[in-house]
Structures are given as structure tokens and as C-alpha cells.
Design a protein around this motif. Structure first.
Motif, short mmCIF file in Angstrom:
data_model
loop_
_atom_site.label_atom_id
_atom_site.label_comp_id
_atom_site.label_asym_id
_atom_site.label_seq_id
_atom_site.Cartn_x
_atom_site.Cartn_y
_atom_site.Cartn_z
N GLY A 238 14.58 9.14 6.99
CA GLY A 238 13.90 8.00 6.40
C GLY A 238 13.68 6.93 7.44
O GLY A 238 14.35 6.90 8.47
N VAL A 239 12.73 6.05 7.16
CA VAL A 239 12.41 4.96 8.09
C VAL A 239 12.34 3.67 7.30
O VAL A 239 11.74 3.60 6.24
CB VAL A 239 11.04 5.20 8.79
CG1 VAL A 239 10.64 4.00 9.61
CG2 VAL A 239 11.09 6.44 9.63
N LEU A 240 12.98 2.64 7.80
CA LEU A 240 12.84 1.29 7.28
C LEU A 240 12.51 0.41 8.47
O LEU A 240 13.30 0.26 9.39
CB LEU A 240 14.13 0.81 6.60
CG LEU A 240 14.11 -0.64 6.13
CD1 LEU A 240 13.02 -0.86 5.09
CD2 LEU A 240 15.46 -1.04 5.58
N ASP A 241 11.32 -0.14 8.46
CA ASP A 241 10.82 -0.93 9.59
C ASP A 241 10.35 -2.27 9.05
O ASP A 241 9.44 -2.32 8.23
CB ASP A 241 9.67 -0.18 10.26
CG ASP A 241 9.06 -0.93 11.42
OD1 ASP A 241 9.71 -1.84 11.96
OD2 ASP A 241 7.91 -0.62 11.78
N TYR B 242 10.29 7.85 3.29
CA TYR B 242 11.38 8.79 3.04
C TYR B 242 10.81 10.20 2.98
O TYR B 242 9.79 10.45 2.34
CB TYR B 242 12.08 8.45 1.72
CG TYR B 242 13.28 9.31 1.45
CD1 TYR B 242 14.44 9.13 2.17
CD2 TYR B 242 13.23 10.31 0.51
CE1 TYR B 242 15.55 9.92 1.94
CE2 TYR B 242 14.34 11.12 0.27
CZ TYR B 242 15.49 10.92 0.99
OH TYR B 242 16.58 11.70 0.77
N GLU B 243 11.51 11.11 3.62
CA GLU B 243 11.08 12.51 3.66
C GLU B 243 11.44 13.19 2.34
O GLU B 243 12.60 13.16 1.92
CB GLU B 243 11.76 13.22 4.82
CG GLU B 243 11.44 14.68 4.90
CD GLU B 243 12.29 15.37 5.94
OE1 GLU B 243 12.29 16.59 5.94
OE2 GLU B 243 12.95 14.69 6.74
N ASN C 26 6.34 12.98 3.97
CA ASN C 26 6.97 11.70 3.66
C ASN C 26 6.17 10.94 2.62
O ASN C 26 4.95 11.07 2.55
CB ASN C 26 7.04 10.82 4.92
CG ASN C 26 7.75 11.49 6.05
OD1 ASN C 26 8.78 12.10 5.85
ND2 ASN C 26 7.20 11.39 7.24
N VAL C 27 6.86 10.11 1.85
CA VAL C 27 6.21 9.14 0.97
C VAL C 27 6.87 7.79 1.23
O VAL C 27 8.01 7.71 1.68
CB VAL C 27 6.33 9.51 -0.53
CG1 VAL C 27 5.56 10.77 -0.84
CG2 VAL C 27 7.76 9.62 -0.96
N GLY C 28 6.13 6.73 0.96
CA GLY C 28 6.68 5.40 1.20
C GLY C 28 5.68 4.33 0.86
O GLY C 28 4.74 4.54 0.08
N MET D 218 0.84 -1.18 0.00
CA MET D 218 0.00 0.00 0.00
C MET D 218 0.88 1.25 0.00
O MET D 218 1.81 1.34 0.80
CB MET D 218 -0.87 -0.03 1.26
CG MET D 218 -1.76 1.16 1.45
SD MET D 218 -2.75 0.99 2.95
CE MET D 218 -1.51 1.12 4.22
N PRO D 219 0.61 2.21 -0.90
CA PRO D 219 1.38 3.45 -0.84
C PRO D 219 1.07 4.22 0.44
O PRO D 219 -0.01 4.10 1.01
CB PRO D 219 0.93 4.22 -2.08
CG PRO D 219 -0.32 3.58 -2.53
CD PRO D 219 -0.35 2.20 -1.97
N ASP D 220 2.03 5.01 0.88
CA ASP D 220 1.89 5.73 2.14
C ASP D 220 2.38 7.16 1.96
O ASP D 220 3.43 7.39 1.36
CB ASP D 220 2.73 5.01 3.21
CG ASP D 220 2.69 5.69 4.55
OD1 ASP D 220 1.65 6.28 4.88
OD2 ASP D 220 3.70 5.65 5.28
N ALA D 221 1.61 8.11 2.43
CA ALA D 221 2.02 9.51 2.47
C ALA D 221 1.69 10.03 3.86
O ALA D 221 0.59 9.80 4.36
CB ALA D 221 1.30 10.33 1.41
N SER D 222 2.61 10.71 4.49
CA SER D 222 2.38 11.16 5.86
C SER D 222 3.11 12.46 6.11
O SER D 222 4.01 12.86 5.37
CB SER D 222 2.82 10.10 6.86
OG SER D 222 4.21 9.87 6.73
N ILE D 223 2.71 13.11 7.18
CA ILE D 223 3.36 14.33 7.64
C ILE D 223 3.84 14.06 9.07
O ILE D 223 3.12 13.46 9.86
CB ILE D 223 2.36 15.51 7.63
CG1 ILE D 223 1.91 15.81 6.20
CG2 ILE D 223 2.97 16.73 8.27
CD1 ILE D 223 0.84 16.85 6.11
#
Length: 136
Positions: free
Chosen positions: A93-96, A79-80, A57-59, A41-46
Motif C-alpha cells: 500500500g501507499v500513503l503519500d 492499496y493492492e 491497486n485501488v485508491g 478522485m478515485p484511482d485504479a492502477s497496475i
């Protein structure tokens, strides 16, 4: 007399359209629960704070249930792309990644399944609309 018949015909059409609008229909698109074992699922967040005061961010978020083991693999990458109030750290960036193991194994019960379409509750009564289908 002609205007009375037109008004009566309009009222009948109005009542019929409201009765027809209350019908519920459904169609089973896929009944095999094991056909789709995961998703991406695409992800966009603040976010606030961190290396940036405010960032966009997008991810992507993903999950996959293994067919042979009772494990579900999951992952989240972000990633920001835009940041305001940056420090000298740069883009964040986040990798979880991880795995989920069910503590209580799922029990499948074949039979009639109740699907609730509407539910409301007050201090005097509970109103529930539902239909029942074969499933597990």
C-alpha cells in the motif's frame, strides 16, 4: 423532373446540415474560480515490481487549496487488491501526503481571455481556431 427536384432538395439539406454542424456554442457554467478549491478522485492502477510481481491497486487522489495560505495540500492513498508473484511481504500500500507552495505567485489579469479550440502546425503554416471571452 421529379427525381431531379428530390436530388436537389437532398443536396440542399446536406449542405445546410454541414453548415449548421460547424457552429460553435459555449455556455459558462461557473465563473468563480475560488468556488471549487479541491477534488477527490478515485484511482485504479497496475504496478510491476515491489512486493508483488504484478498487482492491481485501488485508491484515491485528492488536492485542496487552502483559502488563507498559498499552500495546496495533496494526498494519494493506494492499496493492492490483487497480486501475482507475491513475496512474503504481503499486500502493498501507499500513503503519500504533502503540500505544494507556488514558487511564482499567480498574477490575475482581468480582460479578454483567448480560448483555443483547434490548433495545427505544419512546416508551411499554423492554423488556430479560437474565441475570446471576458475573464481573468
Amino acid at each position: 423532373m421529379k427525381s431531379l427536384s428530390i436530388i436537389l432538395l437532398a443536396c440542399v439539406c446536406l449542405v445546410y446540415s454541414h453548415l449548421d454542424a460547424q457552429k460553435i456554442s459555449y455556455q459558462v457554467e461557473e465563473s468563480d474560480v475560488n468556488k471549487y478549491r479541491g477534488y477527490v478522485m478515485p484511482d485504479a492502477s497496475i504496478h510491476l515490481g515491489g512486493g508483488t510481481g504484478l498487482g492491481l491497486n485501488v485508491g484515491a487522489v485528492s488536492q485542496y487549496r487552502l483559502p488563507v495560505l498559498p499552500l495546496t495540500l495533496r494526498g494519494n492513498i493506494r492499496y493492492e487488491i490483487i497480486g501475482v508473484g507475491k513475496t512474503n511481504i504481503g499486500n502493498t500500500g501507499v500513503l503519500d501526503v504533502g503540500a505544494m507552495f507556488p514558487i511564482i505567485p499567480g498574477r490575475k489579469k482581468t480582460g479578454r481571455v483567448k480560448i483555443t479550440t483547434s490548433y495545427s502546425e505544419s512546416s508551411r503554416y499554423i492554423h488556430e481556431e479560437y474565441f475570446v471571452v471576458d475573464g481573468r
